[in-house]
Design a protein around this motif. Sequence first.
Motif, PDB file in Angstrom:
ATOM      1  N   GLU A   1     -44.202 -14.211 -27.079  1.00 38.37           N
ATOM      2  CA  GLU A   1     -44.243 -14.994 -25.839  1.00 38.37           C
ATOM      3  C   GLU A   1     -45.673 -15.281 -25.404  1.00 38.37           C
ATOM      4  OE1 GLU A   1     -43.125 -17.041 -23.981  1.00 38.37           O
ATOM      5  OE2 GLU A   1     -41.432 -16.454 -22.756  1.00 38.37           O
TER       6      GLU A   1
ATOM      7  N   ILE B   1     -46.410 -15.560 -22.027  1.00 40.64           N
ATOM      8  CA  ILE B   1     -46.644 -14.755 -20.828  1.00 40.64           C
ATOM      9  C   ILE B   1     -45.375 -14.038 -20.394  1.00 40.64           C
ATOM     10  CG2 ILE B   1     -46.209 -16.722 -19.261  1.00 40.64           C
ATOM     11  CD1 ILE B   1     -48.558 -15.634 -17.520  1.00 40.64           C
TER      12      ILE B   1
ATOM     13  N   THR C   1     -36.580 -13.752 -18.628  1.00 39.76           N
ATOM     14  CA  THR C   1     -36.320 -14.425 -19.897  1.00 39.76           C
ATOM     15  C   THR C   1     -36.227 -13.414 -21.033  1.00 39.76           C
ATOM     16  OG1 THR C   1     -37.718 -16.208 -19.040  1.00 39.76           O
ATOM     17  CG2 THR C   1     -37.098 -16.334 -21.369  1.00 39.76           C
TER      18      THR C   1
END
Length: 176
Positions: free
Chosen positions: A96, A98, A104
């Motif tokens: 990812e 962030i 998420t």
Amino acid sequence: MHKDVKEILYTQDEISQKCKELGKLIMNDYHDKNLVLVGLLKGSVPFLAELSKYVNLDVTFDYMDVSSYEGTESRTITIKKDLDQDVKGKDILLVEDILDTGKTLSTVKAMLEERGAATVEIVTMLDKKEGRTFPIEAKYVGFEIPNAFVIGFGLDFDEKYRNLPYVGILKEECYQ
Ligand code: XMP
Ligand code: MG
């Protein structure tokens, strides 16, 4: 520097150096595993590209695109693009740009575990620890950042700035 950037936090060289360090840790932990690097679209792409140069193992790549509903505490997300492969028995490393509230990634992690992945861990370029509302941590973190809105190296505001070769703070006047 782009006119909408208030301050550069991490240059391309600093990010690259960090990817080198993270790559070493990942190689050490995964050399005897079935590693799949799963990029979360779209923001993770530049970081995944840089990081994977330093993961000198037989890895495979896959991508997911999910969106979470704003402003709810529920774990509902919509899958816009799912993985191409069956994750059963595989060691998944979610990549990812962030980690903020954690919504998420905690949802995606739970979903892949349910599908039978052997392990599901996270590598994130940036970690906004103060933003966390879901109990999840990344195994590998590039940089811990304060609660400011950042752009560049994959991170966008309104789909812009993803191509900036550094991570910077967006000027307040651009989103107020
Ligand atoms: P969670 O679920 O951890 O989501 O809240 C992380 C997602 O939120 C977005 N996000 C940002 N995007 N600058 C951005 O460009 C930021 O400062 C920022 N903070 C959170 C991003 O899409 C990330 O995948
Ligand atoms: Mg994102």
